[in-house]
Design an enzyme around this catalytic site. Structure first.
Site, PDB file in Angstrom:
ATOM      1  N   LYS A  54     -15.769  -8.804 -33.047  1.00  0.00           N
ATOM      2  CA  LYS A  54     -15.445  -7.827 -34.098  1.00  0.00           C
ATOM      3  C   LYS A  54     -14.223  -6.998 -33.704  1.00  0.00           C
ATOM      4  O   LYS A  54     -13.311  -6.785 -34.497  1.00  0.00           O
ATOM      5  CB  LYS A  54     -16.643  -6.897 -34.340  1.00  0.00           C
ATOM      6  N   GLN A  98     -24.383  -1.712 -33.521  1.00  0.00           N
ATOM      7  CA  GLN A  98     -24.855  -3.100 -33.369  1.00  0.00           C
ATOM      8  C   GLN A  98     -26.379  -3.145 -33.219  1.00  0.00           C
ATOM      9  O   GLN A  98     -26.944  -2.448 -32.374  1.00  0.00           O
ATOM     10  CB  GLN A  98     -24.163  -3.728 -32.138  1.00  0.00           C
ATOM     11  N   ASP A 121     -21.873  -1.346 -42.635  1.00  0.00           N
ATOM     12  CA  ASP A 121     -22.941  -2.345 -42.631  1.00  0.00           C
ATOM     13  C   ASP A 121     -23.787  -2.254 -43.900  1.00  0.00           C
ATOM     14  O   ASP A 121     -24.564  -3.163 -44.200  1.00  0.00           O
ATOM     15  CB  ASP A 121     -23.856  -2.134 -41.406  1.00  0.00           C
TER      16      ASP A 121
END
Ligand code: NAD
Length: 297
Positions: A54, A98, A121
């Site tokens: 990422k 994460q 997200d």
């Protein structure tokens, strides 16, 4: 029939290109550099790989990448303090924590402490509610990538029968909401569904997000249907070593379907591309600027 292979890797490259061009424009015309902060707690090897990739792709499209690697024993209050700091930082337009988090940390509490406007997200309860009520929100990256591929392949999805297998908060439920938003007739199937093959046979669009290697077989697929395979499963090869497979049995499904995403090279690459797309969308919204077209739901 032999299915068209939907090349997620190539499509993700075009999404990143679009994001990169918009980043360049934001820098040139407005002096703004979009920034993405990624927080990793602990040393889970798969998470480390995701975070590295990422960060690399964030920099490649010209954005600023801020990586925060925290010790596995980090306390909840320290993690929340870091998120509060990132929420307040004008250089940070997107924040991603994460998952999975170590078990002593409350994932829901942590997700809901992120500023919803920076929640790239799309897991904050406000964004979940906005998506569920058909309002503008930050959309979870994996289902957004699936939607982009479906729109690209079909144009309009209106009136199509879609079956989503899996009801997770990360993939299944937001995917179903997005398909509903595009006027599909949506069925969500799950581990208690009766006659799953019969349900799937009704579908013009099948999205498999189960986590069971090669569970969906060609005999379940309506001829000409589109199969989007979200699953990522590592299985042993007879000759030794391992390989990645999806939730759909590729060869038997491809023999019947009209189109199918491969694993690897389908949904996976689109997920990171959509994270970058969400970051630029968040940055444009934060600055009251027009969002790039085709990068959100
Ligand atoms: P999850 O375990 O949270 O949810 C799985 C869902 O499948 C559950 O809702 C369950 O009801 C359903 N299910 C389980 N067994 C079933 C059965 N026998 N029949 C019908 N339904 C059944 O998983 P998730 O987080 O939604 O992920 C699903 C898969 O997608 C996993 O393989 C995961 O690795 C993969 N994934 C891929 C990406 C990507 O970027 N490509 C992103 C997220 C998840």
């Amino acid at each position: 029939m032999s299915a068209k292979i939907i090349d997620g890797k190539a499509f993700a490259a075009t999404v990143r290109e679009k994001v990169g061009a918009h980043v360049a424009r934001l820098k040139e015309e407005h002096g703004i550099t979009p920034g993405l902060a990624v927080v990793l707690v602990g040393e889970d090897p798969a998470s480390q790989v995701y975070v590295r990739s990422k960060g690399k792709m964030t920099v490649e499209v010209g954005m600023a990448s801020f990586e925060h690697k925290l010790d596995v024993n980090t306390s909840e209050s320290d993690l929340l303090a870091l998120i509060a700091q990132l929420n307040a930082d004008p250089k940070v337009h997107g924040i991603l924590v994460q998952l999975p988090l170590p078990s002593h940390l409350d994932s829901d509490l942590v997700m809901n402490s992120i500023d919803p406007a920076k929640d790239v997200d799309g897991f904050h309860i406000s964004n979940v509610g906005l998506l569920g009520t058909g309002q503008k929100s930050m959309v979870p990256c994996t289902p957004l990538g699936c939607l982009m591929m479906l729109r690209d392949h079909h144009g309009s999805l209106s009136g199509m029968n879609a079956v989503v297998i899996g009801r997770s908060n990360i993939v299944g439920k937001p995917m179903a909401n997005l398909l509903l938003g595009d006027s599909c007739t949506v069925t969500i199937a799950h581990s208690r569904t009766r006659d799953l093959p019969g349900v799937v046979r009704q579908a013009d669009i099948v999205v498999a997000a189960v986590g069971r290697p090669e569970m969906v077989v060609g005999d379940w697929i309506k001829p000409g249907a589109t199969v989007i395979d979200v699953g990522i499963n590592r299985i042993d090869k007879p000759e030794g070593g391992t390989r990645l497979v999806g939730d759909a049995h590729f060869d038997s499904c491809a023999a019947v379907a009209g189109a199918i995403t491969p694993v690897p090279g389908g949904v996976g690459p689109m997920t990171i591309a959509c994270l970058l797309a969400n970051t630029i969308t968040a940055c444009c919204r934060a600055n009251g600027l027009a969002e790039p077209e085709g990068l959100t739901a």
